[in-house]
Write a protein that holds these residues in place. Structure first.
Motif, PDB file in Angstrom:
ATOM      1  N   CYS A  92       0.845  -1.187   0.000  1.00 20.65           N
ATOM      2  CA  CYS A  92       0.000   0.000   0.000  1.00 20.65           C
ATOM      3  C   CYS A  92       0.882   1.240   0.000  1.00 20.65           C
ATOM      4  CB  CYS A  92      -0.902  -0.018   1.227  1.00 20.65           C
ATOM      5  SG  CYS A  92      -2.129   1.291   1.230  1.00 20.65           S
ATOM      6  N   ASP A  93       0.510   2.227  -0.803  1.00 22.37           N
ATOM      7  CA  ASP A  93       1.159   3.526  -0.752  1.00 22.37           C
ATOM      8  C   ASP A  93       0.077   4.586  -0.577  1.00 22.37           C
ATOM      9  OD1 ASP A  93       0.023   3.819  -3.284  1.00 22.37           O
ATOM     10  OD2 ASP A  93       1.920   3.644  -4.346  1.00 22.37           O
ATOM     11  N   SER A  94       0.399   5.849  -0.780  1.00 24.81           N
ATOM     12  CA  SER A  94      -0.577   6.908  -0.544  1.00 24.81           C
ATOM     13  C   SER A  94      -1.696   6.931  -1.584  1.00 24.81           C
ATOM     14  CB  SER A  94       0.123   8.266  -0.511  1.00 24.81           C
ATOM     15  OG  SER A  94       0.750   8.505  -1.763  1.00 24.81           O
ATOM     16  N   ASN A  95      -1.537   6.206  -2.690  1.00 24.45           N
ATOM     17  CA  ASN A  95      -2.564   6.173  -3.733  1.00 24.45           C
ATOM     18  C   ASN A  95      -3.541   5.022  -3.583  1.00 24.45           C
ATOM     19  OD1 ASN A  95      -1.439   8.416  -5.061  1.00 24.45           O
ATOM     20  ND2 ASN A  95       0.026   7.104  -6.108  1.00 24.45           N
ATOM     21  N   SER A  96      -3.022   3.801  -3.398  1.00 21.88           N
ATOM     22  CA  SER A  96      -3.886   2.622  -3.354  1.00 21.88           C
ATOM     23  C   SER A  96      -3.080   1.393  -2.940  1.00 21.88           C
ATOM     24  CB  SER A  96      -4.506   2.372  -4.737  1.00 21.88           C
ATOM     25  OG  SER A  96      -3.484   2.023  -5.662  1.00 21.88           O
ATOM     26  N   ASN A  97      -3.771   0.277  -2.862  1.00 24.47           N
ATOM     27  CA  ASN A  97      -3.102  -1.013  -2.678  1.00 24.47           C
ATOM     28  C   ASN A  97      -2.554  -1.459  -4.027  1.00 24.47           C
ATOM     29  OD1 ASN A  97      -5.570  -1.143  -0.565  1.00 24.47           O
ATOM     30  ND2 ASN A  97      -3.754  -2.162   0.209  1.00 24.47           N
ATOM     31  N   TYR A  98      -1.468  -2.219  -4.001  1.00 25.02           N
ATOM     32  CA  TYR A  98      -0.873  -2.655  -5.263  1.00 25.02           C
ATOM     33  C   TYR A  98      -0.007  -3.884  -5.031  1.00 25.02           C
ATOM     34  CZ  TYR A  98       3.541  -0.672  -3.666  1.00 25.02           C
ATOM     35  OH  TYR A  98       4.684  -0.411  -2.948  1.00 25.02           O
ATOM     36  N   PHE A  99       0.362  -4.517  -6.143  1.00 25.83           N
ATOM     37  CA  PHE A  99       1.425  -5.510  -6.137  1.00 25.83           C
ATOM     38  C   PHE A  99       2.185  -5.384  -7.442  1.00 25.83           C
ATOM     39  CE2 PHE A  99      -2.116  -7.887  -7.969  1.00 25.83           C
ATOM     40  CZ  PHE A  99      -1.529  -8.564  -9.039  1.00 25.83           C
ATOM     41  N   ILE A 100       3.446  -5.762  -7.428  1.00 22.12           N
ATOM     42  CA  ILE A 100       4.298  -5.678  -8.606  1.00 22.12           C
ATOM     43  C   ILE A 100       4.515  -7.086  -9.133  1.00 22.12           C
ATOM     44  CG2 ILE A 100       6.589  -5.050  -9.442  1.00 22.12           C
ATOM     45  CD1 ILE A 100       6.584  -2.826  -7.305  1.00 22.12           C
TER      46      ILE A 100
END
Length: 129
Positions: A82-90
């Motif tokens: 998670c960052d300040s924009n949204s949840n994610y994965f790479i």
């Protein structure tokens, strides 16, 4: 996000493309919200704000649609960040077969021990270079 187990949550893709190149490293982003939002009437401008899935509560898996086999199974190593924009994965796509359709599944763990899997046809194709 309400993880009590009583709320009907919904995870959805953000900036999702239907095709990626086989040598790409993709940051798949996902938003979170309640599935049904209460309507309200107001004379002021309203903004919709998304929610975030807390650490270690969300994970992902990737399935090959043709064979129905997991390419990336759910595990302790597939939790979403998670960052300040949204949840994610790479995800690096260099190990995926080109010209095939893949599906992303998301899992949400609630505080009462339940697990909800979102299989909402988040599908993409890996194209040749």
């Amino acid at each position: 996000m309400d993880l009590s187990g009583t709320a009907d949550n919904y995870l959805y893709p953000l900036y999702f493309r239907e095709a990626y190149k086989e040598n790409e490293t993709v940051k798949f982003r996902f938003g979170a919200r309640k599935r049904y939002i209460q309507k309200s009437f107001s004379t002021s401008v309203q903004t919709v704000t998304g929610s975030f899935v807390p650490d270690s509560s969300g994970s992902y898996a990737i399935k090959d649609v043709a064979t129905d086999e997991y390419i990336v199974p759910f595990s302790a190593y597939t939790s979403m960040s998670c960052d300040s924009n949204s949840n994610y994965f790479i995800q690096w796509l260099d190990g995926f077969y080109p010209d095939r359709v893949y599906k992303i599944l998301l899992k949400l763990k609630t505080d009462d021990g339940q697990e909800q899997i979102f299989d909402d046809d988040f599908e993409f194709i890996v194209k040749r270079k």
